[in-house]
Structures are given as C-alpha cells and as structure tokens.
Motif scaffolding. Structure first.
Motif, PDB file in Angstrom:
ATOM      1  N   CYS A 108      35.023  32.040  43.743  1.00 20.55           N
ATOM      2  CA  CYS A 108      35.113  31.511  42.378  1.00 20.55           C
ATOM      3  C   CYS A 108      35.246  32.628  41.349  1.00 20.55           C
ATOM      4  O   CYS A 108      35.548  32.373  40.196  1.00 20.55           O
ATOM      5  CB  CYS A 108      33.928  30.611  42.056  1.00 20.55           C
ATOM      6  SG  CYS A 108      32.334  31.432  42.130  1.00 20.55           S
ATOM      7  N   TRP A 109      35.057  33.886  41.729  1.00 19.43           N
ATOM      8  CA  TRP A 109      35.232  35.007  40.814  1.00 19.43           C
ATOM      9  C   TRP A 109      36.659  35.520  40.829  1.00 19.43           C
ATOM     10  O   TRP A 109      37.005  36.448  40.096  1.00 19.43           O
ATOM     11  CB  TRP A 109      34.301  36.148  41.170  1.00 19.43           C
ATOM     12  CG  TRP A 109      32.862  35.886  40.866  1.00 19.43           C
ATOM     13  CD1 TRP A 109      32.319  34.772  40.296  1.00 19.43           C
ATOM     14  CD2 TRP A 109      31.775  36.757  41.129  1.00 19.43           C
ATOM     15  NE1 TRP A 109      30.970  34.897  40.194  1.00 19.43           N
ATOM     16  CE2 TRP A 109      30.612  36.106  40.696  1.00 19.43           C
ATOM     17  CE3 TRP A 109      31.683  38.007  41.691  1.00 19.43           C
ATOM     18  CZ2 TRP A 109      29.363  36.693  40.809  1.00 19.43           C
ATOM     19  CZ3 TRP A 109      30.433  38.590  41.797  1.00 19.43           C
ATOM     20  CH2 TRP A 109      29.295  37.936  41.359  1.00 19.43           C
ATOM     21  N   LEU A 110      37.521  34.941  41.631  1.00 11.36           N
ATOM     22  CA  LEU A 110      38.876  35.424  41.773  1.00 11.36           C
ATOM     23  C   LEU A 110      39.646  35.412  40.453  1.00 11.36           C
ATOM     24  O   LEU A 110      40.462  36.289  40.206  1.00 11.36           O
ATOM     25  CB  LEU A 110      39.619  34.596  42.821  1.00 11.36           C
ATOM     26  CG  LEU A 110      40.936  35.147  43.317  1.00 11.36           C
ATOM     27  CD1 LEU A 110      40.768  36.561  43.857  1.00 11.36           C
ATOM     28  CD2 LEU A 110      41.507  34.253  44.388  1.00 11.36           C
ATOM     29  N   ASP A 111      39.349  34.465  39.578  1.00  9.26           N
ATOM     30  CA  ASP A 111      40.043  34.414  38.286  1.00  9.26           C
ATOM     31  C   ASP A 111      39.593  35.528  37.341  1.00  9.26           C
ATOM     32  O   ASP A 111      40.183  35.723  36.296  1.00  9.26           O
ATOM     33  CB  ASP A 111      39.847  33.049  37.628  1.00  9.26           C
ATOM     34  CG  ASP A 111      38.407  32.773  37.242  1.00  9.26           C
ATOM     35  OD1 ASP A 111      37.488  33.295  37.911  1.00  9.26           O
ATOM     36  OD2 ASP A 111      38.191  32.021  36.274  1.00  9.26           O
ATOM     37  N   ARG A 112      38.556  36.273  37.707  1.00 13.61           N
ATOM     38  CA  ARG A 112      38.058  37.374  36.887  1.00 13.61           C
ATOM     39  C   ARG A 112      38.580  38.738  37.348  1.00 13.61           C
ATOM     40  O   ARG A 112      38.153  39.755  36.832  1.00 13.61           O
ATOM     41  CB  ARG A 112      36.534  37.399  36.905  1.00 13.61           C
ATOM     42  CG  ARG A 112      35.903  36.213  36.240  1.00 13.61           C
ATOM     43  CD  ARG A 112      34.429  36.396  36.263  1.00 13.61           C
ATOM     44  NE  ARG A 112      33.742  35.326  35.574  1.00 13.61           N
ATOM     45  CZ  ARG A 112      32.452  35.327  35.320  1.00 13.61           C
ATOM     46  NH1 ARG A 112      31.705  36.325  35.726  1.00 13.61           N
ATOM     47  NH2 ARG A 112      31.904  34.327  34.691  1.00 13.61           N
ATOM     48  N   CYS A 164      41.776  41.357  37.854  1.00 16.26           N
ATOM     49  CA  CYS A 164      43.143  41.646  37.417  1.00 16.26           C
ATOM     50  C   CYS A 164      44.044  41.665  38.648  1.00 16.26           C
ATOM     51  O   CYS A 164      43.776  42.406  39.596  1.00 16.26           O
ATOM     52  CB  CYS A 164      43.202  42.986  36.700  1.00 16.26           C
ATOM     53  SG  CYS A 164      44.883  43.490  36.261  1.00 16.26           S
ATOM     54  N   PRO A 165      45.119  40.891  38.642  1.00 14.89           N
ATOM     55  CA  PRO A 165      46.001  40.855  39.811  1.00 14.89           C
ATOM     56  C   PRO A 165      46.793  42.148  40.005  1.00 14.89           C
ATOM     57  O   PRO A 165      47.260  42.432  41.097  1.00 14.89           O
ATOM     58  CB  PRO A 165      46.942  39.687  39.520  1.00 14.89           C
ATOM     59  CG  PRO A 165      46.913  39.520  38.051  1.00 14.89           C
ATOM     60  CD  PRO A 165      45.548  39.966  37.601  1.00 14.89           C
ATOM     61  N   ARG A 171      35.977  37.480  29.172  1.00 16.09           N
ATOM     62  CA  ARG A 171      36.803  36.310  29.474  1.00 16.09           C
ATOM     63  C   ARG A 171      37.759  35.959  28.336  1.00 16.09           C
ATOM     64  O   ARG A 171      38.681  35.193  28.519  1.00 16.09           O
ATOM     65  CB  ARG A 171      35.917  35.111  29.790  1.00 16.09           C
ATOM     66  CG  ARG A 171      35.117  35.309  31.048  1.00 16.09           C
ATOM     67  CD  ARG A 171      34.338  34.091  31.396  1.00 16.09           C
ATOM     68  NE  ARG A 171      34.534  33.854  32.815  1.00 16.09           N
ATOM     69  CZ  ARG A 171      34.310  32.715  33.407  1.00 16.09           C
ATOM     70  NH1 ARG A 171      33.874  31.699  32.721  1.00 16.09           N
ATOM     71  NH2 ARG A 171      34.513  32.585  34.692  1.00 16.09           N
ATOM     72  N   CYS A 198      44.385  43.137  30.496  1.00 14.33           N
ATOM     73  CA  CYS A 198      43.434  43.956  31.246  1.00 14.33           C
ATOM     74  C   CYS A 198      43.188  45.254  30.481  1.00 14.33           C
ATOM     75  O   CYS A 198      44.142  45.917  30.077  1.00 14.33           O
ATOM     76  CB  CYS A 198      43.999  44.257  32.632  1.00 14.33           C
ATOM     77  SG  CYS A 198      43.006  45.425  33.582  1.00 14.33           S
ATOM     78  N   ARG A 237      46.835  38.719  31.206  1.00 19.03           N
ATOM     79  CA  ARG A 237      45.851  37.985  31.984  1.00 19.03           C
ATOM     80  C   ARG A 237      46.308  36.557  32.205  1.00 19.03           C
ATOM     81  O   ARG A 237      46.714  35.865  31.272  1.00 19.03           O
ATOM     82  CB  ARG A 237      44.521  37.999  31.237  1.00 19.03           C
ATOM     83  CG  ARG A 237      43.451  37.306  31.970  1.00 19.03           C
ATOM     84  CD  ARG A 237      42.117  37.898  31.674  1.00 19.03           C
ATOM     85  NE  ARG A 237      41.163  37.154  32.455  1.00 19.03           N
ATOM     86  CZ  ARG A 237      39.960  36.842  32.057  1.00 19.03           C
ATOM     87  NH1 ARG A 237      39.557  37.245  30.888  1.00 19.03           N
ATOM     88  NH2 ARG A 237      39.171  36.145  32.827  1.00 19.03           N
ATOM     89  N   ASP A 238      46.266  36.108  33.449  1.00 19.37           N
ATOM     90  CA  ASP A 238      46.596  34.711  33.748  1.00 19.37           C
ATOM     91  C   ASP A 238      45.446  33.833  33.306  1.00 19.37           C
ATOM     92  O   ASP A 238      44.294  34.168  33.490  1.00 19.37           O
ATOM     93  CB  ASP A 238      46.818  34.530  35.251  1.00 19.37           C
ATOM     94  CG  ASP A 238      48.016  35.290  35.747  1.00 19.37           C
ATOM     95  OD1 ASP A 238      48.932  35.539  34.944  1.00 19.37           O
ATOM     96  OD2 ASP A 238      48.052  35.632  36.941  1.00 19.37           O
ATOM     97  N   ARG A 239      45.788  32.718  32.743  1.00 20.82           N
ATOM     98  CA  ARG A 239      44.740  31.780  32.303  1.00 20.82           C
ATOM     99  C   ARG A 239      44.942  30.435  32.885  1.00 20.82           C
ATOM    100  O   ARG A 239      45.882  29.915  33.149  1.00 20.82           O
ATOM    101  CB  ARG A 239      44.713  31.687  30.794  1.00 20.82           C
ATOM    102  CG  ARG A 239      44.208  32.980  30.217  1.00 20.82           C
ATOM    103  CD  ARG A 239      44.016  32.854  28.761  1.00 20.82           C
ATOM    104  NE  ARG A 239      43.591  34.176  28.298  1.00 20.82           N
ATOM    105  CZ  ARG A 239      42.883  34.339  27.224  1.00 20.82           C
ATOM    106  NH1 ARG A 239      42.515  33.339  26.513  1.00 20.82           N
ATOM    107  NH2 ARG A 239      42.541  35.519  26.850  1.00 20.82           N
TER     108      ARG A 239
END
Length: 54
Positions: A24-28, A30-31, A40, A45, A52-54
């Motif tokens: 669940c932390w994957l959205d936090r 940076c890809p 948030r 980044c 940042r993807d939202r």
C-alpha cells in the motif's frame, strides 16, 4: 550431484518474520528514482523532478 539423503531446506519457517514494506506504500515511491515521497501534496519528486502520478 545430490545423494538420496539430501533434502532441500525451507527458505523460512512459517513463524519467521520476513519483514518488508507493505504494498500500500507503492504510491509513495517515485517511479523514476525510487525515493520514498513523504510529502503527499508535492506534484514532483524533490530528488529527480519527475512528475508525480496521482
């Protein structure tokens, strides 16, 4: 070559704590650079400037 008495050992016992971060932390993360983003509300980044993807 293995002998008939050789058995593979389990990687971990069922009661062992393997740890790790929850998915669940994957959205936090940076890809682009992998930095853990704590702000948030940021749109980019702070390390690499990637959007940042939202």
């Amino acid at each position: 070559m293995t002998s008939p008495g050789d058995e593979a050992l389990p990687l971990a016992e069922p009661d062992d704590d393997l740890g790790g971060d929850p998915v669940c932390w994957l959205d936090r993360v940076c890809p682009d650079c992998g930095l853990f983003l704590t702000d948030r509300t940021a749109s980019t980044c702070p390390r690499c400037g990637a959007a940042r993807d939202r």
